[in-house]
Design an enzyme around this catalytic site. Structure first.
Site, mmCIF file in Angstrom:
data_model
loop_
_atom_site.group_PDB
_atom_site.id
_atom_site.type_symbol
_atom_site.label_atom_id
_atom_site.label_comp_id
_atom_site.label_asym_id
_atom_site.label_seq_id
_atom_site.Cartn_x
_atom_site.Cartn_y
_atom_site.Cartn_z
ATOM 1 N N THR A 1 0.773 -1.138 0.006
ATOM 2 C CA THR A 1 0.402 0.170 -0.037
ATOM 3 C C THR A 1 0.794 0.648 -0.098
ATOM 4 O O THR A 1 0.603 2.332 -0.565
ATOM 5 C CB THR A 1 -1.037 0.171 1.035
ATOM 6 N N THR B 1 1.474 -4.776 4.182
ATOM 7 C CA THR B 1 1.869 -5.071 5.096
ATOM 8 C C THR B 1 1.122 -6.538 5.605
ATOM 9 O O THR B 1 1.195 -7.032 6.432
ATOM 10 C CB THR B 1 1.026 -4.301 5.878
HETATM 11 N N1 LIG Z 1 -0.911 -1.554 4.007
HETATM 12 C C1 LIG Z 1 -1.156 -3.123 3.151
HETATM 13 O O1 LIG Z 1 -0.154 -3.061 2.101
HETATM 14 C C2 LIG Z 1 -2.054 -4.204 2.350
HETATM 15 C C3 LIG Z 1 -1.766 -4.097 1.838
HETATM 16 N N2 LIG Z 1 -2.728 -5.650 0.798
HETATM 17 C C4 LIG Z 1 -0.203 -5.283 1.150
HETATM 18 O O2 LIG Z 1 0.335 -5.858 1.602
HETATM 19 O O3 LIG Z 1 -0.109 -5.449 0.023
#
Ligand SMILES: NC(=O)C[C@H](N)C(=O)O
Length: 318
Positions: free
Chosen positions: A12, A81
């Site tokens: 993200t 994340t």
């Molecule tokens: N906050 C994020 O980065 C979540 C995203 N879906 C990922 O892990 O790429």
């Protein structure tokens, strides 16, 4: 001038709404702001949402860091994340470099008012370049909290404060009147480094629930070289699992689906943790199931047998 390697991998922190697409996709890597006196070199080994990251990507990232880290005072990895804790733990197990490595990401994207990318990136860079970070192995930094790769876990799907994990952060970075202030609550520890040439072993995770009769166990044991079970409480299972584990052709590691605490073989009823260990299962200590899987994959890829696997998990030698 301090030299920082900024390795962007997607997530993200690199995402925006996809014009004409279904939603957010990683597109634009983040830029470090707020440290004009740092010489930043950027790397982009892949640009992925972290659910697309595999142990092979982690292995490639490890090779990149091993090759480049000697030229830098600190390394920051930006990462989605969702699987950040798995990449952090993989690097914890396999990186031999003494250069500090810090992973971070964001929960909100660059077009949101609550975009948390720049702050997390600045914190991560300052932690990576700080002398007190030397000798600590890969860390994760989120919302000012500094986490150990062994215990950090994503605890919320949307909150900006998305990372936690028992027993909590090992340090904290804040920005006071005299600039960044970093404090650690624990001393650095030495850790063994595992160096598999490739990740060849397949390890699957099974998730326990009330009334599970072992559905899926035999199929998973037939196609994998090892299994991890996210078991109940201190590492207990319904009675139907006991004979399956006793006869398992592959090593079985018992983690817990509970969010904190060790696996402890105390119960002697059929399927209780003590009976599973007697049947040959290996308790995962404090590792969650997906981190136990990575450790088991690495040990199997190195050719470790059941006794060696049991020793590493038992002694917490990671
Ligand atoms: N906050 C994020 O980065 C979540 C995203 N879906 C990922 O892990 O790429």
């Amino acid at each position: 001038m301090p030299r920082l390697a900024l390795i962007n991998t997607g997530g993200t922190i690199a995402s925006r709404p996809d014009p004409g697409g279904a939603g957010l996709t990683p597109q634009t890597p983040p830029q470090l702001q707020g440290l004009p006196d740092v010489d930043v070199t950027t790397f982009q080994p892949f640009t992925l949402p972290s659910p697309h990251v595999t142990p092979q990507h982690m292995h490639a990232l490890r090779a990149l860091i091993e090759r480049e880290a000697q030229h830098f005072d600190g390394v920051v990895v930006t990462h989605g994340t969702d699987t950040l804790e798995e990449t952090a733990f993989f690097l914890h197990l396999t990186l031999g470099t003494h250069t500090p490595v810090v992973l971070t990401g964001s929960m909100r994207h660059a077009e949101e008012l609550s975009w948390d990318g720049p702050g997390n990136l600045l914190d991560a860079a300052q932690v990576a370049l700080h002398p007190a970070t030397q000798g600590r192995g890969p860390l994760a930094v989120f919302g000012g909290d500094v986490f150990d790769a062994r215990t950090v876990t994503k605890v919320h799907t949307t909150a900006v404060d998305a990372f936690g994990g028992y027993p909590g952060p090992i340090g904290r970075i804040d920005h006071g009147p005299h600039g960044a202030e970093l404090r650690y609550f624990a001393r650095p520890e030495t850790r063994p480094v595992f160096g598999p040439d490739t990740i060849t072993a397949r390890v699957e995770i099974l998730y326990a629930y009330a009334g599970w009769q072992g559905e899926g166990f035999a199929e998973a044991a037939a196609r994998a070289q090892g299994l991890v079970i996210a078991a109940l409480g201190t590492g207990n299972l319904p009675p139907e699992l006991l004979p399956l584990i006793q006869e398992s052709p592959v090593p079985v590691v018992i983690a817990t689906r509970t969010h904190a605490g060790p696996v402890l073989p105390v119960y002697g009823y059929a399927g209780g943790g003590a009976t599973l260990v007697r049947a040959g299962a290996v308790p995962a200590s404090f590792l969650n199931a997906h981190k136990a899987r990575l450790l088991l994959m690495i040990l199997l890829s190195l050719g470790a047998g059941r006794d060696e696997i049991a020793r590493v998990f038992r002694d917490g030698a990671f």
